[in-house]
Design an enzyme around this catalytic site. Sequence first.
Site, PDB file in Angstrom:
ATOM      1  N   GLU A 169     -47.678  11.684  14.344  1.00 13.72           N
ATOM      2  CA  GLU A 169     -49.421  12.440  14.255  1.00 13.72           C
ATOM      3  C   GLU A 169     -50.249  11.391  14.461  1.00 13.72           C
ATOM      4  O   GLU A 169     -50.627  12.679  15.605  1.00 13.72           O
ATOM      5  CB  GLU A 169     -48.607  12.090  12.376  1.00 13.72           C
ATOM      6  CG  GLU A 169     -49.888  13.628  12.328  1.00 13.72           C
ATOM      7  CD  GLU A 169     -50.715  13.089  10.941  1.00 13.72           C
ATOM      8  OE1 GLU A 169     -50.497  12.141   9.803  1.00 13.72           O
ATOM      9  OE2 GLU A 169     -50.829  14.514  10.203  1.00 13.72           O
ATOM     10  N   ARG A 216     -78.086  21.291  37.378  1.00 13.95           N
ATOM     11  CA  ARG A 216     -79.060  21.630  36.395  1.00 13.95           C
ATOM     12  C   ARG A 216     -80.180  20.506  36.429  1.00 13.95           C
ATOM     13  O   ARG A 216     -79.933  18.851  37.177  1.00 13.95           O
ATOM     14  CB  ARG A 216     -79.080  20.880  35.257  1.00 13.95           C
ATOM     15  CG  ARG A 216     -80.113  21.213  34.207  1.00 13.95           C
ATOM     16  CD  ARG A 216     -80.521  22.601  34.033  1.00 13.95           C
ATOM     17  NE  ARG A 216     -82.504  22.477  32.576  1.00 13.95           N
ATOM     18  CZ  ARG A 216     -82.540  23.066  32.561  1.00 13.95           C
ATOM     19  NH1 ARG A 216     -82.263  24.173  33.186  1.00 13.95           N
ATOM     20  NH2 ARG A 216     -83.869  23.439  32.247  1.00 13.95           N
ATOM     21  N   GLN A 239     -79.306   8.030  36.925  1.00 14.38           N
ATOM     22  CA  GLN A 239     -78.400   6.743  36.423  1.00 14.38           C
ATOM     23  C   GLN A 239     -77.821   6.688  35.496  1.00 14.38           C
ATOM     24  O   GLN A 239     -77.090   6.443  34.997  1.00 14.38           O
ATOM     25  CB  GLN A 239     -78.015   5.450  37.052  1.00 14.38           C
ATOM     26  CG  GLN A 239     -78.103   4.895  38.306  1.00 14.38           C
ATOM     27  CD  GLN A 239     -78.336   4.060  39.190  1.00 14.38           C
ATOM     28  OE1 GLN A 239     -79.043   3.235  38.837  1.00 14.38           O
ATOM     29  NE2 GLN A 239     -77.167   3.673  40.527  1.00 14.38           N
TER      30      GLN A 239
END
Length: 386
Positions: free
Chosen positions: A240, A266, A277
């Site tokens: 799990e 953008r 950076q």
Amino acid sequence: MHLTDSTDLDSVRDAASSLADDFGRAYYLDRLRSGGGTRDMWSAIADRGLLALGVPVEHGGIGEGITPSVAALEAMCYAGAIPPDVFIVSVFMRAALVAHGSPEQNSAWLPELISGKIQYAFAMTEREAGTNSFALKTRAVRDSDGSYLITGEKIFITGIDEADRVIVVARLATTQGDRLTLFAVDLPADGLTFDRLAMTTHGPDSHFAVHFQDVRVPAGARIGSEGGAKEVLFSALNPERYVAAAAHIGLGRRAVRVGADYARTRSPFGAPIGSYQAIQHSLARAHINLEAARLMMYHGAEKYDAGEATDQVNGAGANMTKYLATVSANEALDAALQLHGGAAFLDDTDLVALWPRIRMGRMVPINNEMVLNYVSERLLDLPKSY
Ligand SMILES: Cc1cc2nc3c(=O)[nH]c(=O)nc-3n(C[C@H](O)[C@H](O)[C@H](O)COP(=O)(O)OP(=O)(O)OC[C@H]3O[C@@H](n4cnc5c(N)ncnc54)[C@H](O)[C@@H]3O)c2cc1C
């Protein structure tokens, strides 16, 4: 694509990723908003053979081992075909049954699990027994005919509205005292009711408070021995943790990709923000940490499958992988959200709906503090704090 007899990881990843064609982001958002079920996606997962992973061939599966399920879930999440949470329950159940199911249970139940015909829910948590599951109070009592009657209350139970069978952890009086025992309850069941919890999880699954009042379970529906829940659950807990890690690594890598795609275009100051950076480093850091988690996950899962580590020893690998995967996925999502600015909160941006799911990973199925406790006590030999 349907996997027939191959658990080659590239084939598994191809089959898993192809789910995004019909069950990608648009489907996820639709089911999120409509509250519609996900049984159609479940059937498609089964049709590709992905529920046969981890099950021996003699039971209709395509081979034991958790690594293929890890690869499948990572690929699904990376591709945006995010399966219902019960996918993790199904991996867990297959591992538990293969290890501890009786021959009758395995011949009846494993084929149903593999075909996707039967969906499982898992009911352990109670209001006063979350992290400390050994405090749970739901009780099973033996009836004169050998069957059991279960009474108690569970909370946060995922997908019981869509499930056909729920695995319940209950307390049973045994010769060694009160011990946790596992029972499979077929649904619907007399005396079992549930209420949907109001929760902001941003996932298509719903979660429930479940009430048991003298719910009758035949003797043949007990999984493992009387008092043997711990043994059964331990064989399923490490798998799990690896699959929970896989979901986060897939989602985290997806967030980095979505962030990088946006940062490339953008340009509020003329140049793409991806050329700054500060933005690059936030994604690069997340990428490095996800890669480390990914290497740790496949290394640990493969060792587990090779039988090179006992459950006990492999606990360290499974726990640390779960920790690193969930921390890295949160870091990745945060970086991707930040560089989107206000656009991060538009529904059309494929990020904000992932936040509750990724954030929850630090608490569920085990909270990261418990992992740190484990590492401190077991690996660093520090004293237990309580
Ligand atoms: C969306 C969702 C789906 C779920 N699905 C299921 C399901 O299908 N079946 C099921 O049985 N359960 C399910 N759960 C329950 C889940 O397993 C529990 O929420 C989890 O075990 C934590 O228990 P709790 O919420 O009671 O937290 P608590 O036990 O109250 O812990 C709260 C916080 O305290 C801190 N903490 C607790 N113990 C320690 C410690 N020893 N050391 C340091 N810090 C500690 C941690 O930060 C922890 O997050 C689900 C939960 C969620 C949110």
